[in-house]
Structure formats: structure tokens, C-alpha cells
Design a protein around this motif. Structure first.
Motif, short mmCIF file in Angstrom:
data_model
loop_
_atom_site.label_atom_id
_atom_site.label_comp_id
_atom_site.label_asym_id
_atom_site.label_seq_id
_atom_site.Cartn_x
_atom_site.Cartn_y
_atom_site.Cartn_z
N THR A 120 10.91 20.19 -9.66
CA THR A 120 9.53 19.77 -9.94
C THR A 120 9.19 19.91 -11.43
O THR A 120 8.16 19.41 -11.87
N LYS A 121 10.06 20.61 -12.19
CA LYS A 121 9.74 20.87 -13.60
C LYS A 121 10.24 19.78 -14.55
O LYS A 121 9.91 19.80 -15.73
N GLN A 122 11.04 18.85 -14.02
CA GLN A 122 11.58 17.79 -14.89
C GLN A 122 10.54 16.68 -15.07
O GLN A 122 10.02 16.15 -14.08
N VAL A 123 10.26 16.35 -16.33
CA VAL A 123 9.27 15.30 -16.65
C VAL A 123 9.83 14.40 -17.75
O VAL A 123 10.74 14.79 -18.48
N ASP A 124 9.25 13.20 -17.87
CA ASP A 124 9.64 12.32 -18.98
C ASP A 124 8.88 12.70 -20.24
O ASP A 124 9.43 12.74 -21.34
N ILE A 125 7.57 12.94 -20.08
CA ILE A 125 6.73 13.29 -21.23
C ILE A 125 6.03 14.61 -20.94
O ILE A 125 5.43 14.79 -19.87
N LEU A 126 6.12 15.54 -21.91
CA LEU A 126 5.48 16.85 -21.73
C LEU A 126 3.96 16.73 -21.85
O LEU A 126 3.46 15.91 -22.62
N GLY A 127 3.25 17.56 -21.12
CA GLY A 127 1.81 17.64 -21.33
C GLY A 127 0.97 17.61 -20.07
O GLY A 127 -0.23 17.87 -20.12
N ASN A 128 1.58 17.28 -18.95
CA ASN A 128 0.81 17.34 -17.71
C ASN A 128 0.47 18.80 -17.40
O ASN A 128 -0.64 19.12 -16.99
#
Ligand SMILES: O=C(CO)[C@H](O)[C@H](O)COP(=O)(O)O
Length: 218
Positions: A120-128
Motif C-alpha cells: 500500500t506504500k508504493q506510489v507514483d507521486i509522493l504527497g498523498n
């Protein structure tokens, strides 16, 4: 598979990066707690640990792992820690547990940062995930106004005092396109101790717990 089972799988997988007779850098959080449980099974083969929080120190000591002051250690081969978000460039947001400053210090000393997360921690862009910023208490309102100028919505994390005696502002609504640039900008605000962007010193190895096993990225 539950989220905690994925965290546990990632935490135990980090054991393979621990060198014999070494002092291990240990982060903070629920994923790291699984790593500490794993580390305890090989405690006879390591010298000890340097910890990034009072919480991790207490758990390490309770399991019989010696904890050293960072000032008495000149080399850490690995630092193992979780993250709140991580992007494909291995830049992270950390500090959900308010331990970001000590985490950044211990990570700076280590040769390798091993990041352990569930998928769940993998994202394309940080900041959510709101970006934590540790602030000297008397500078809280000033720093909050400066963070608004940078486009964020800072919220005081009520009731939380860091291990260093400071407060946390969680900055919402940042879409972080240039993590290294923002890391520097926020750290340049007077009164900021550090912020939870780990981009200038990102992860070297990422272990992700997934329902299909632990995936490794380098
Ligand atoms: O940065 C941290 C603490 O300050 C943690 O590494 C981060 O919050 C992840 O925590 P968890 O493993 O419990 O999901």
C-alpha cells in the motif's frame, strides 16, 4: 493476506542484508517491529543496534539486543526502516511515527538504506500522505505560514512531542514533483529541524510485502 502479514514478510526478508558481527541501524514503526523480532533470532551473530527512536530502543533492549549511542559508532553497513510512501525513484515520505529526524540521522551514517513496506506504500507521486515536518515549538506558527507559501496545508499534530522535544506539522495537499528540491526548501525554513522527505538520501534496496511474496527493487 492482511497488511500486517505483508509488513511482517518484508521485515523478515530484511534479515538477509544484515552482516555478521555488525551494528545494525534500526528504524521505527510497525514494519520495523517485525524486523526487530527477526533480528532477535540472530542476536548472537550481531554486535548490536543503533536505534532511531525511544520506542525501538525499548523493544530492542527487551529482546536482549544491545543498543549503542550513534556517537560511539563510526560505521553502519545497513539501516532498515519503513516508509509512509515510496516512489519508483526510491524517494520516500517518512515520519508517520514522528521519528523522522533521528531516522534521517541514522540513515545518513549507514552505507545502505533497506526500506521495508507493504504494497500500500508504493506510489507514483509522493504527497498523498501528509508530509511530516519537525519544528522547534516556538517557530510553529511562522513555519506553518511559510509552508502555506510553498503550496501546502500544514496541520499541527496535537498532543505529539518528538523524542527531541519538538512538534510536528503534517503538510497536506502537496503534489511532490521534485522531492529533492522540496526537501531542501523546507529544511531552509528557520525553525524547521527536518522534514520527512527522504529524497537526497533515498532507499538503496526496497522490499515490498505483497500477496505474491516479497518483491525486491534496487
Ligand atoms: O517513518 C516512520 C516513523 O517515523 C515509519 O517508518 C513509517 O511511519 C512507516 O510506519 P509503519 O511501518 O508502521 O507503516
Amino acid at each position: 493476506m492482511t497488511q500486517d502479514e505483508m509488513k511482517k514478510a518484508a521485515g523478515w526478508a530484511a534479515l538477509q542484508y544484515v552482516e555478521r558481527d555488525s551494528i545494525v541501524g534500526v528504524g521505527t514503526g510497525s514494519t520495523v517491529n517485525h524486523f526487530i523480532d527477526a533480528l532477535a533470532t540472530i542476536k548472537a551473530d550481531i554486535e548490536g543496534a543503533v536505534s532511531s527512536s525511544e520506542a525501538s530502543t525499548a523493544k530492542l533492549k527487551a529482546l536482549g539486543i544491545p543498543v549503542y549511542d550513534l556517537n560511539s559508532v563510526d560505521k553502519l553497513s545497513v539501516y532498515v526502516d519503513g516508509a509512509d510512501e515510496i516512489n519508483p525513484h526510491m524517494d520516500m515520505i517518512k515520519g508517520g511515527g514522528a521519528a523522522l529526524t533521528r531516522e534521517k540521522i541514522v540513515a545518513a551514517v549507514a552505507d545502505k538504506f533497506i526500506c521495508i513496506v507493504d504494497n500500500t506504500k508504493q506510489v507514483d507521486i509522493l504527497g498523498n500522505f501528509p508530509l511530516p515536518v519537525e519544528v522547534i515549538p516556538m517557530a510553529r506558527s511562522y513555519v506553518a505560514r511559510e509552508l502555506v507559501k510553498l503550496g501546502g496545508d500544514p496541520v499541527y499534530r496535537e498532543g505529539v512531542v518528538t523524542d527531541n522535544g519538538n512538534v510536528i506539522l503534517d503538510v497536506y495537499n502537496l503534489k511532490i514533483m521534485e522531492p529533492k528540491v522540496l526537501e531542501d526548501k523546507i529544511n531552509a525554513i528557520v525553525g524547521v529541524v527536518t522534514n520527512g522527505l527522504f529524497a537526497k538520501r533515498g532507499a538503496d534496496v526496497l522490499l515490498v510485502g505483497t500477496p505474491d511474496g516479497v518483491k525486491t527493487f534496487k
